[in-house]
Design a protein around this motif. Structure first.
Motif, mmCIF file in Angstrom:
data_model
loop_
_atom_site.group_PDB
_atom_site.id
_atom_site.type_symbol
_atom_site.label_atom_id
_atom_site.label_comp_id
_atom_site.label_asym_id
_atom_site.label_seq_id
_atom_site.Cartn_x
_atom_site.Cartn_y
_atom_site.Cartn_z
ATOM 1 N N ILE A 195 -8.863 4.745 7.254
ATOM 2 C CA ILE A 195 -7.595 4.083 6.929
ATOM 3 C C ILE A 195 -7.444 2.794 7.732
ATOM 4 O O ILE A 195 -6.959 1.778 7.215
ATOM 5 N N THR A 201 -3.093 -0.896 2.085
ATOM 6 C CA THR A 201 -3.954 0.270 1.861
ATOM 7 C C THR A 201 -3.147 1.415 1.274
ATOM 8 O O THR A 201 -2.106 1.792 1.808
ATOM 9 N N ASN A 252 -11.014 -0.874 3.021
ATOM 10 C CA ASN A 252 -10.727 0.238 2.108
ATOM 11 C C ASN A 252 -9.344 0.048 1.506
ATOM 12 O O ASN A 252 -8.352 0.054 2.230
ATOM 13 N N THR A 253 -9.282 -0.101 0.193
ATOM 14 C CA THR A 253 -7.982 -0.294 -0.453
ATOM 15 C C THR A 253 -7.314 1.024 -0.808
ATOM 16 O O THR A 253 -6.117 1.053 -1.095
ATOM 17 N N GLU A 293 -9.465 -2.076 6.985
ATOM 18 C CA GLU A 293 -8.701 -2.749 5.941
ATOM 19 C C GLU A 293 -9.515 -3.073 4.699
ATOM 20 O O GLU A 293 -8.958 -3.437 3.668
ATOM 21 N N LYS A 300 -1.274 2.367 9.336
ATOM 22 C CA LYS A 300 -1.823 2.114 8.006
ATOM 23 C C LYS A 300 -1.683 0.643 7.657
ATOM 24 O O LYS A 300 -0.584 0.095 7.726
ATOM 25 N N GLY A 312 0.841 -1.185 0.000
ATOM 26 C CA GLY A 312 0.000 0.000 0.000
ATOM 27 C C GLY A 312 0.875 1.233 0.000
ATOM 28 O O GLY A 312 1.749 1.391 0.861
ATOM 29 N N CYS A 365 -13.230 2.040 -1.350
ATOM 30 C CA CYS A 365 -12.337 3.166 -1.115
ATOM 31 C C CYS A 365 -13.105 4.280 -0.419
ATOM 32 O O CYS A 365 -14.303 4.146 -0.150
#
Length: 204
Positions: free
Chosen positions: A123, A162, A128-129, A126, A158, A33, A63
């Motif tokens: 954030i 991500t 949410n990419t 997890e 983070k 990420g 996202c």
């Protein structure tokens, strides 16, 4: 040299380039990420970031967007995401404009802090990419949010896969040093200087 010779030389040259490129690409096998920074005086920082958000949406990847500083004015990106893609992309506008508009520094700081808390929440999730922190660099520049806190959080909390994108002018040196990918948009010419206002479909 005949045309046939020229085409043959070109084909040989391109074959060598292709082989060299494939050799380089074969060594690029890691994934992670990324922390991505778009900064500079030129137009296109948020535009480029939203391009990546729409790529994630197109690939069916969850996202989120948090807008710092920017106020309640409707934008094409927000309208489209909220109307058609809210199931896959959360969108939070948590600013009220610049201090010269609100004329209330304490309120601006409170809003920026609220936006940062929402950003951390998104954030940490997890699923949410990618999380876009639009115009956070402005909040950092005016010390509404601590750059040290942002870097420390991204380093410690983070999730590994991500991507986090941070936009806005005057990115802090600490953030630039920490980031994986930094792009500076350079302004060469801008219609605003010729008296042309921000226009729908170009700026918003």
């Amino acid at each position: 040299m005949t045309k046939t010779d020229d085409l043959a030389r070109h084909a040989e040259k391109m074959a060598k380039k292709k082989a060299a490129r494939e050799k380089i690409m074969s060594t690029k096998t890691d994934e992670k990420g990324l922390v991505i920074v778009h900064t500079g005086k030129g137009k296109g920082k948020s535009t480029a970031a939203f391009g990546m958000i729409f790529r994630h949406i197109a690939h069916g990847r969850k996202c989120a967007v948090v807008q710092f500083i920017k106020g309640g004015m409707a934008t094409g990106e927000r309208n489209l995401i909220e109307e058609r893609f809210s199931d896959i992309c959360e969108f939070h506008t948590l600013g009220e404009g610049f201090t010269w508009e609100t004329q209330d520094k304490a309120r601006d700081i409170a809003m920026a802090q609220s936006a940062w808390e929402k950003a951390k929440e998104l954030i940490r999730d997890e699923s949410n990419t990618m999380v876009l922190l639009d115009e956070i660099n402005i909040a950092l520049r005016y010390e509404y949010v601590s750059v040290a806190d942002v870097v420390t959080f991204l380093e410690a909390e983070k999730p590994e896969m991500t991507h986090v994108v941070l936009t806005g002018r005057n990115a802090a040196d600490e953030l630039i040093e920490f980031a994986d990918l930094v792009t500076e948009m350079e302004m060469i010419k801008h219609p605003f200087r010729s008296g042309i206002k921000a226009q729908i479909g170009v700026e918003y």
